[in-house]
Design an enzyme around this catalytic site. Structure first.
Site, PDB file in Angstrom:
ATOM      1  N   ASP A   1      -9.364 -28.200 -45.159  1.00  0.00           N
ATOM      2  CA  ASP A   1      -8.371 -27.748 -44.196  1.00  0.00           C
ATOM      3  C   ASP A   1      -6.954 -28.051 -44.684  1.00  0.00           C
ATOM      4  O   ASP A   1      -6.730 -29.071 -45.339  1.00  0.00           O
ATOM      5  CB  ASP A   1      -8.642 -28.464 -42.862  1.00  0.00           C
TER       6      ASP A   1
ATOM      7  N   ASN B   1     -14.162 -17.656 -39.048  1.00  0.00           N
ATOM      8  CA  ASN B   1     -13.011 -17.204 -39.845  1.00  0.00           C
ATOM      9  C   ASN B   1     -12.831 -15.681 -39.863  1.00  0.00           C
ATOM     10  O   ASN B   1     -11.779 -15.180 -40.265  1.00  0.00           O
ATOM     11  CB  ASN B   1     -13.076 -17.724 -41.284  1.00  0.00           C
TER      12      ASN B   1
HETATM   13  C1  FPP Z   1      -8.559 -23.933 -44.177  1.00  0.00           C
HETATM   14  O1  FPP Z   1      -7.156 -24.001 -44.276  1.00  0.00           O
HETATM   15  C2  FPP Z   1      -9.105 -23.275 -45.346  1.00  0.00           C
HETATM   16  C3  FPP Z   1      -9.804 -22.111 -45.322  1.00  0.00           C
HETATM   17  C4  FPP Z   1     -10.124 -21.374 -44.079  1.00  0.00           C
HETATM   18  C5  FPP Z   1     -10.295 -21.483 -46.564  1.00  0.00           C
HETATM   19  C6  FPP Z   1     -10.799 -22.388 -47.642  1.00  0.00           C
HETATM   20  C7  FPP Z   1     -11.077 -21.548 -48.812  1.00  0.00           C
HETATM   21  C8  FPP Z   1     -10.697 -21.778 -50.077  1.00  0.00           C
HETATM   22  C9  FPP Z   1     -10.052 -23.029 -50.520  1.00  0.00           C
HETATM   23  C10 FPP Z   1     -10.880 -20.719 -51.122  1.00  0.00           C
HETATM   24  C11 FPP Z   1     -12.230 -20.126 -51.365  1.00  0.00           C
HETATM   25  C12 FPP Z   1     -13.274 -21.096 -51.791  1.00  0.00           C
HETATM   26  C13 FPP Z   1     -13.941 -21.124 -52.987  1.00  0.00           C
HETATM   27  C14 FPP Z   1     -15.115 -22.009 -53.116  1.00  0.00           C
HETATM   28  C15 FPP Z   1     -13.567 -20.347 -54.153  1.00  0.00           C
HETATM   29  P1  FPP Z   1      -6.278 -23.236 -43.197  1.00  0.00           P
HETATM   30  O2  FPP Z   1      -5.931 -21.894 -43.717  1.00  0.00           O
HETATM   31  O3  FPP Z   1      -6.977 -23.232 -41.884  1.00  0.00           O
HETATM   32  O4  FPP Z   1      -5.008 -24.174 -43.181  1.00  0.00           O
HETATM   33  P2  FPP Z   1      -4.071 -24.487 -41.945  1.00  0.00           P
HETATM   34  O5  FPP Z   1      -4.912 -25.143 -40.904  1.00  0.00           O
HETATM   35  O6  FPP Z   1      -3.058 -25.419 -42.543  1.00  0.00           O
HETATM   36  O7  FPP Z   1      -3.486 -23.184 -41.520  1.00  0.00           O
END
Ligand code: FPP
Length: 214
Positions: free
Chosen positions: A2, A50
């Site tokens: 996150d 998501n």
């Molecule tokens: C949460 O941060 C993160 C995600 C929803 C996506 C995680 C995915 C990756 C790191 C990339 C794909 C994975 C691989 C294995 C290649 P957020 O966007 O919710 O952050 P925020 O809460 O600060 O807005």
């Protein structure tokens, strides 16, 4: 994993740049997990919730996943890493599904380390699917459910880490977390690295695990 969005916002960058930095962290932390001797590392990359995000962000994340598999599977395979996916990855486009299935097939016999990626994963959905499958076969017992979970055959969950200061489980591994230790850090996922993982492991090692006993 996150905090990608907040990491980007702090730098006046688009959210996609945060996710890109998130993938760099995936690469580093996956290597670190192997170097630190962990048997298995599971990363929550895309939750079943998501899909509510804007189409552009979903497409950015899907693009990053494709790129990651294309560019990193050879290194993972060379390092005896087995890839596993939990969640219903078939909901992604055909290209993603083909890439994932190719990577699963290529690495299936590797035993040095297991990298599990949760894709379109939600623990409540996993549990409902597992209970339904168990019921088809006989009485619903904890062991019967466990055998049908997406994580069947993986080692028990010891430590669950959530980055970015949120203190909730957000539908992740709800069954498997029963006796796991929980670790919350304010660090945003793109900043999480080998040192941060080592700190979490040191914290874990100092805990006394009693599993309900004395
Ligand atoms: C949460 O941060 C993160 C995600 C929803 C996506 C995680 C995915 C990756 C790191 C990339 C794909 C994975 C691989 C294995 C290649 P957020 O966007 O919710 O952050 P925020 O809460 O600060 O807005």
């Amino acid at each position: 994993m996150d905090g990608n969005g907040r990491w980007a916002k702090k730098r006046f960058l688009p959210r996609a740049a945060g996710h890109k930095a998130g993938v760099d962290a995936v690469r580093k932390v996956s290597r670190a997990a192997r170097e630190l001797g962990l048997e298995c590392l599971t990363l929550y990359a895309f939750s079943s919730e998501n899909w509510k995000r804007p189409e552009q962000e979903i497409s950015d994340l899907t693009g990053l996943m494709k790129h990651f598999i294309r560019s990193d599977i050879a290194e993972l395979h060379a390092n005896d890493v087995r890839l596993r996916v939990i969640g219903d990855y078939r909901a992604f486009d055909d290209e993603v599904v083909e890439l994932i299935e190719g990577a699963l097939e290529k690495t299936r016999d590797n035993r040095g380390h297991t990298l599990v990626i949760a894709l379109n994963y939600g623990a409540q959905d996993e549990l409902a699917r597992a209970a339904a499958k168990a019921a088809e076969k006989g009485p619903i017992t904890p062991a019967a459910i466990e055998a049908e979970l997406d994580t069947a055959g993986l080692p028990p969950l010891d430590l669950l880490i959530r980055t970015s200061g949120e203190v909730r489980l957000s539908n992740f591994l709800l069954w498997q977390v029963a006796y796991a230790e929980l670790y919350f850090t304010d660090m945003l996922w793109p900043d999480f690295d080998k040192e941060a993982l080592s700190a979490a492991l040191e914290n874990f090692a100092a805990r006394e695990r009693r599993y309900g006993g004395l």
